[in-house]
Design a protein around this motif. Structure first.
Motif, PDB file in Angstrom:
ATOM      1  N   THR A  96       0.828  -1.214   0.000  1.00 40.49           N
ATOM      2  CA  THR A  96       0.000   0.000   0.000  1.00 40.49           C
ATOM      3  C   THR A  96       0.857   1.257   0.000  1.00 40.49           C
ATOM      4  N   GLU A  97       1.911   1.241   0.801  1.00 40.07           N
ATOM      5  CA  GLU A  97       2.825   2.385   0.882  1.00 40.07           C
ATOM      6  C   GLU A  97       3.531   2.604  -0.463  1.00 40.07           C
ATOM      7  N   ALA A  98       3.908   1.520  -1.114  1.00 37.27           N
ATOM      8  CA  ALA A  98       4.604   1.615  -2.408  1.00 37.27           C
ATOM      9  C   ALA A  98       3.746   2.324  -3.450  1.00 37.27           C
ATOM     10  N   PHE A  99       2.454   2.000  -3.484  1.00 34.11           N
ATOM     11  CA  PHE A  99       1.591   2.619  -4.499  1.00 34.11           C
ATOM     12  C   PHE A  99       1.232   4.070  -4.161  1.00 34.11           C
ATOM     13  N   LYS A 100       1.181   4.392  -2.882  1.00 38.28           N
ATOM     14  CA  LYS A 100       0.993   5.800  -2.495  1.00 38.28           C
ATOM     15  C   LYS A 100       2.207   6.622  -2.910  1.00 38.28           C
ATOM     16  N   LEU A 101       3.385   6.056  -2.683  1.00 37.74           N
ATOM     17  CA  LEU A 101       4.632   6.712  -3.077  1.00 37.74           C
ATOM     18  C   LEU A 101       4.720   6.830  -4.601  1.00 37.74           C
ATOM     19  N   LEU A 102       4.297   5.774  -5.283  1.00 34.03           N
ATOM     20  CA  LEU A 102       4.287   5.799  -6.753  1.00 34.03           C
ATOM     21  C   LEU A 102       3.467   6.978  -7.267  1.00 34.03           C
ATOM     22  N   LYS A 103       2.298   7.181  -6.681  1.00 36.30           N
ATOM     23  CA  LYS A 103       1.437   8.296  -7.103  1.00 36.30           C
ATOM     24  C   LYS A 103       2.111   9.649  -6.848  1.00 36.30           C
ATOM     25  N   GLN A 104       2.912   9.742  -5.800  1.00 39.66           N
ATOM     26  CA  GLN A 104       3.647  10.986  -5.530  1.00 39.66           C
ATOM     27  C   GLN A 104       4.709  11.231  -6.609  1.00 39.66           C
ATOM     28  N   THR A 105       5.385  10.147  -7.032  1.00 33.02           N
ATOM     29  CA  THR A 105       6.407  10.305  -8.091  1.00 33.02           C
ATOM     30  C   THR A 105       5.748  10.658  -9.422  1.00 33.02           C
ATOM     31  N   ILE A 106       4.541  10.137  -9.641  1.00 28.59           N
ATOM     32  CA  ILE A 106       3.809  10.438 -10.880  1.00 28.59           C
ATOM     33  C   ILE A 106       3.431  11.914 -10.928  1.00 28.59           C
ATOM     34  N   GLU A 107       3.041  12.479  -9.796  1.00 25.53           N
ATOM     35  CA  GLU A 107       2.686  13.902  -9.731  1.00 25.53           C
ATOM     36  C   GLU A 107       3.851  14.771 -10.181  1.00 25.53           C
ATOM     37  N   ILE A 108       5.066  14.330  -9.851  1.00 22.65           N
ATOM     38  CA  ILE A 108       6.267  15.102 -10.207  1.00 22.65           C
ATOM     39  C   ILE A 108       6.636  14.911 -11.682  1.00 22.65           C
ATOM     40  N   THR A 109       6.503  13.680 -12.174  1.00 22.38           N
ATOM     41  CA  THR A 109       6.995  13.367 -13.536  1.00 22.38           C
ATOM     42  C   THR A 109       5.930  13.491 -14.622  1.00 22.38           C
ATOM     43  N   LYS A 110       4.674  13.735 -14.228  1.00 19.17           N
ATOM     44  CA  LYS A 110       3.599  13.680 -15.235  1.00 19.17           C
ATOM     45  C   LYS A 110       3.748  14.740 -16.314  1.00 19.17           C
ATOM     46  N   GLY A 111       3.351  14.336 -17.527  1.00 23.20           N
ATOM     47  CA  GLY A 111       3.353  15.234 -18.675  1.00 23.20           C
ATOM     48  C   GLY A 111       1.959  15.284 -19.271  1.00 23.20           C
ATOM     49  N   LYS A 112       1.905  15.388 -20.583  1.00 23.50           N
ATOM     50  CA  LYS A 112       0.611  15.506 -21.263  1.00 23.50           C
ATOM     51  C   LYS A 112      -0.036  14.151 -21.539  1.00 23.50           C
ATOM     52  N   TRP A 113       0.708  13.067 -21.337  1.00 24.60           N
ATOM     53  CA  TRP A 113       0.177  11.744 -21.662  1.00 24.60           C
ATOM     54  C   TRP A 113       0.103  10.869 -20.417  1.00 24.60           C
ATOM     55  N   ASP A 114      -0.732   9.856 -20.497  1.00 15.84           N
ATOM     56  CA  ASP A 114      -0.992   8.945 -19.385  1.00 15.84           C
ATOM     57  C   ASP A 114       0.059   7.842 -19.377  1.00 15.84           C
ATOM     58  N   GLN A 115       0.983   7.924 -18.428  1.00  9.58           N
ATOM     59  CA  GLN A 115       2.062   6.934 -18.358  1.00  9.58           C
ATOM     60  C   GLN A 115       1.531   5.546 -17.988  1.00  9.58           C
ATOM     61  N   THR A 116       2.266   4.529 -18.395  1.00 12.21           N
ATOM     62  CA  THR A 116       1.941   3.159 -17.996  1.00 12.21           C
ATOM     63  C   THR A 116       2.634   2.863 -16.672  1.00 12.21           C
ATOM     64  N   VAL A 117       1.933   2.143 -15.798  1.00 11.52           N
ATOM     65  CA  VAL A 117       2.544   1.683 -14.553  1.00 11.52           C
ATOM     66  C   VAL A 117       2.908   0.211 -14.742  1.00 11.52           C
ATOM     67  N   ASP A 118       4.185  -0.086 -14.548  1.00 12.26           N
ATOM     68  CA  ASP A 118       4.694  -1.440 -14.776  1.00 12.26           C
ATOM     69  C   ASP A 118       5.209  -2.052 -13.486  1.00 12.26           C
ATOM     70  N   VAL A 119       5.179  -3.359 -13.444  1.00 14.39           N
ATOM     71  CA  VAL A 119       5.784  -4.091 -12.332  1.00 14.39           C
ATOM     72  C   VAL A 119       6.844  -5.027 -12.897  1.00 14.39           C
ATOM     73  N   ALA A 120       7.975  -5.103 -12.209  1.00 13.65           N
ATOM     74  CA  ALA A 120       9.045  -6.049 -12.566  1.00 13.65           C
ATOM     75  C   ALA A 120       9.162  -7.044 -11.419  1.00 13.65           C
ATOM     76  N   ILE A 121       9.073  -8.334 -11.745  1.00  8.37           N
ATOM     77  CA  ILE A 121       9.061  -9.393 -10.729  1.00  8.37           C
ATOM     78  C   ILE A 121      10.211 -10.353 -11.003  1.00  8.37           C
ATOM     79  N   ASN A 122      11.124 -10.464 -10.059  1.00  6.82           N
ATOM     80  CA  ASN A 122      12.294 -11.334 -10.204  1.00  6.82           C
ATOM     81  C   ASN A 122      12.034 -12.652  -9.473  1.00  6.82           C
ATOM     82  N   LEU A 123      11.941 -13.736 -10.245  1.00  8.12           N
ATOM     83  CA  LEU A 123      11.609 -15.040  -9.670  1.00  8.12           C
ATOM     84  C   LEU A 123      12.832 -15.956  -9.579  1.00  8.12           C
ATOM     85  N   GLY A 124      12.851 -16.775  -8.534  1.00 10.50           N
ATOM     86  CA  GLY A 124      13.933 -17.744  -8.353  1.00 10.50           C
ATOM     87  C   GLY A 124      13.653 -19.019  -9.133  1.00 10.50           C
TER      88      GLY A 124
END
Length: 235
Positions: free
Chosen positions: A22-50
């Motif tokens: 939950t904290e990660a996605f709240k923080l993500l939204k804060q970073t989006i507020e700073i980096t946002k431009g005229k287009w809707d960015q994609t939110v991606d997840v990277a998952i490293n599996l063993g």
């Protein structure tokens, strides 16, 4: 060189911390507020599996319909003939064909995001492996894109279905929405994806299965997520 907006957003993120979901996605939204431009960015997840993807029994691949969609309208191409072609058109396919569609694709036509095929058309589609394969567009029964039920497949594709596959290094990259989504919607999509992936742990995989998870927007920094919290949830 990282831009000013990216640097400012990165200052909010502790690179040594693994944030609760939950904290990660709240923080993500804060970073989006700073980096946002005229287009809707994609939110991606990277998952490293063993996992060791060299072994056939350690492949992790699948698909799911995200509860809140992807935020992107997908163009769907369907290989079908006769009644199934009519069914595909009625279900909202953007382009439908058989040999004629294969020829168009061989000549460079690529105006679609997903390819669906009825089982009897795989002889035709098989010719396109070199074109569709590298782009991750080859229809596959494992993810529901080779099916006689074209109506369902088209509706799922247009309704927020995503496909995922572990790359050679055991890493999965998948979209979980757009930067315009509320943090709660992104988190819900993320949790749905993680539930599917956690349930797919190969029986032969040794050691830690979920080694690392990070979320980011197209223009923003990566935010590491607490893997222990996720692993504990799906024990």
């Amino acid at each position: 060189m990282a831009g000013k907006k990216f640097k400012k957003a990165a200052e909010l993120v502790d690179r040594n911390k693994r944030y609760p979901v939950t904290e990660a996605f709240k923080l993500l939204k804060q970073t989006i507020e700073i980096t946002k431009g005229k287009w809707d960015q994609t939110v991606d997840v990277a998952i490293n599996l063993g996992i060791d993807t060299k072994h056939a029994d350690q492949q992790v691949r699948g698909a799911l319909v995200l509860p809140n969609g992807t935020g992107k309208s997908k163009k769907v191409a369907v290989f079908a003939k006769g009644d199934k072609a009519t069914e595909a058109q009625n279900a909202g396919a953007d382009v439908v064909g058989e040999m004629d569609l294969a020829k168009k694709i061989e000549e460079g036509f690529m105006d679609f995001d997903t390819v669906i095929a009825t089982p009897d058309m795989m002889g035709v589609v098989g010719r396109l492996g070199k074109v569709l394969g590298p782009r991750g567009l080859m229809p596959n029964p494992k993810v529901g894109t080779v099916t006689p039920d074209v109506t369902r497949a088209i509706k799922e594709a247009k309704g927020g279905k995503i496909e995922f596959r572990a790359e050679k290094a055991g890493i999965i990259h998948a979209p979980v929405g757009k930067s315009s989504f509320a943090a709660e919607k992104l988190e819900e999509n993320f949790n749905s994806l993680m539930e599917v992936i956690m349930k797919m742990k190969p029986a032969t995989a040794k050691g830690v299965y979920l080694k690392g998870v990070a979320v980011s927007s197209t223009m923003g920094p990566g935010i590491k997520v607490d893997t222990q919290q996720i692993s504990a949830k799906y024990k």
